[in-house]
Design a protein around this motif. Structure first.
Motif, short mmCIF file in Angstrom:
data_model
loop_
_atom_site.label_atom_id
_atom_site.label_comp_id
_atom_site.label_asym_id
_atom_site.label_seq_id
_atom_site.Cartn_x
_atom_site.Cartn_y
_atom_site.Cartn_z
N HIS A 1 0.76 -1.33 -0.23
CA HIS A 1 -0.18 -0.11 -0.05
C HIS A 1 0.73 1.25 -0.15
O HIS A 1 0.57 2.20 -0.88
N ARG A 2 1.86 1.25 0.87
CA ARG A 2 2.57 2.54 0.88
C ARG A 2 3.63 2.80 -0.31
O ARG A 2 3.96 3.84 -0.63
N LEU A 3 3.99 1.76 -0.87
CA LEU A 3 4.78 1.67 -1.93
C LEU A 3 4.21 2.38 -3.03
O LEU A 3 4.62 3.11 -3.85
N ILE A 4 2.92 1.90 -3.24
CA ILE A 4 2.00 2.33 -4.19
C ILE A 4 1.67 3.95 -4.15
O ILE A 4 1.73 4.57 -4.91
N GLU A 5 1.45 4.18 -2.82
CA GLU A 5 1.10 5.51 -2.72
C GLU A 5 2.34 6.45 -2.93
O GLU A 5 2.18 7.72 -3.63
N THR A 6 3.56 6.22 -2.69
CA THR A 6 4.82 6.78 -3.07
C THR A 6 4.90 6.97 -4.46
O THR A 6 5.21 7.90 -4.79
N TRP A 7 4.67 5.70 -4.79
CA TRP A 7 4.90 5.78 -6.53
C TRP A 7 3.78 6.87 -7.10
O TRP A 7 4.29 7.43 -8.08
N GLY B 1 2.24 12.41 -10.34
CA GLY B 1 1.88 13.75 -9.68
C GLY B 1 0.71 13.77 -8.81
O GLY B 1 0.00 14.88 -8.67
N TYR B 2 0.35 12.67 -8.26
CA TYR B 2 -0.99 12.72 -7.32
C TYR B 2 -0.63 13.63 -6.31
O TYR B 2 0.36 13.27 -5.57
N GLU C 1 -5.04 12.25 -2.53
CA GLU C 1 -5.67 11.42 -3.47
C GLU C 1 -5.10 10.10 -3.56
O GLU C 1 -5.79 9.32 -4.33
N VAL C 2 -4.02 9.66 -2.74
CA VAL C 2 -3.65 8.56 -3.10
C VAL C 2 -4.10 7.12 -2.58
O VAL C 2 -3.98 6.00 -2.83
N HIS C 3 -4.76 7.32 -1.54
CA HIS C 3 -5.30 6.49 -0.48
C HIS C 3 -6.08 5.17 -1.17
O HIS C 3 -6.09 3.87 -1.31
N ASP C 4 -7.36 5.86 -1.58
CA ASP C 4 -8.27 4.98 -2.31
C ASP C 4 -7.52 4.08 -3.56
O ASP C 4 -7.97 2.91 -3.83
N GLU C 5 -6.81 5.07 -4.19
CA GLU C 5 -6.22 4.04 -5.50
C GLU C 5 -5.20 2.79 -4.96
O GLU C 5 -5.32 2.02 -5.64
N ALA C 6 -4.41 3.28 -3.90
CA ALA C 6 -3.76 2.21 -3.58
C ALA C 6 -4.45 1.21 -3.04
O ALA C 6 -4.11 -0.03 -3.04
N GLU C 7 -5.59 1.42 -2.38
CA GLU C 7 -6.45 0.23 -1.83
C GLU C 7 -6.83 -0.80 -3.00
O GLU C 7 -7.00 -1.92 -2.70
N VAL C 8 -6.95 -0.21 -4.29
CA VAL C 8 -7.35 -0.97 -5.18
C VAL C 8 -6.11 -1.96 -5.81
O VAL C 8 -6.17 -2.81 -6.15
#
Length: 217
Positions: free
Chosen positions: A78-84, A90-91, A95-102
């Motif tokens: 989850h946290r690597l995806i948020e950072t990515w 450019g998120y 904006e990143v939490h819900d995207e990373a959940e998927v």
């Protein structure tokens, strides 16, 4: 057993005790996941049968060693995806939490490690949460919740909860981001020498470096 539902439960149990010591109760777990308590009861039974949590009726839910290992793996994803998403696409941090959940349930281990290498093996995500390494090790430093900080306590913002996107936006607008140094005061907070308004709910969503008075006595 591959199960996104299992992983979501385990990650939520882990996150509850990451920044405080009280274990999560079934009712708190239901609230955090936004589902009915009866559904939580059934899932906790399945997790317990799989050896991933320990739980007694009406008691708290705790991760077993196997559950912790699996939870840390999902937290890492989850946290690597948020950072990515922030660094490469450019998120904004709200904006990143819900995207990373998927995405955390869909990308391969190979792609995840490619992302990690591409980002230079980051240790923290955009909200200041530690990214477990591939062995499950998590970096820790002393911290204090802003609501618990004594007047005069100065520390840099170590972590901001990502649960409320609107609060994240308000904090950014106020200049409160990870790494900024703040001083708690009787009337709010100081950014440098200047008092700034504290958005509603921020005191329970911002962690500073340092320790509570009770931790050092």
């Amino acid at each position: 057993m591959a199960s996104p539902a299992f992983d979501d439960y385990l990650k939520t149990v882990y996150a509850h005790t990451e920044w405080q010591d009280s274990p999560i109760t079934p009712s708190q777990l239901a609230a955090a996941l936004g589902i009915a308590p009866s559904s939580v009861t059934e899932m906790v039974k399945k997790l317990s049968a799989a050896g991933l949590v320990s739980h007694q009726p009406y008691g708290a839910v705790r991760l077993t060693d196997a559950g912790l290992e699996r939870a840390l793996g999902m937290v890492r994803r989850h946290r690597l995806i948020e950072t990515w998403l922030v660094q490469e696409f450019g998120y904004a941090w709200h904006e990143v939490h819900d995207e990373a959940e998927v995405l955390e349930h869909t990308i391969s281990d190979r792609l995840l490690e490619g992302i990690n290498a591409r980002l230079g093996h980051p240790r923290f995500d955009p909200h200041g949460d530690a990214i477990p390494d591939s062995r499950g090790h998590v970096e820790r430093v002393p911290f204090v919740l802003l609501a618990d900080a004594q007047p005069g306590h100065t520390g840099r913002v170590l972590r901001v909860s990502d649960r409320d996107p609107e609060l994240l936006q308000a904090l950014e607008d106020a200049g409160i981001t990870v790494g900024v140094e703040l001083t708690a005061s009787a009337d709010g907070i100081l950014l440098g020498d200047a008092p700034i308004p504290l958005p509603q709910g921020a005191a329970d969503a911002v962690w500073l470096t340092g320790q509570k008075i009770s931790d050092v006595q």
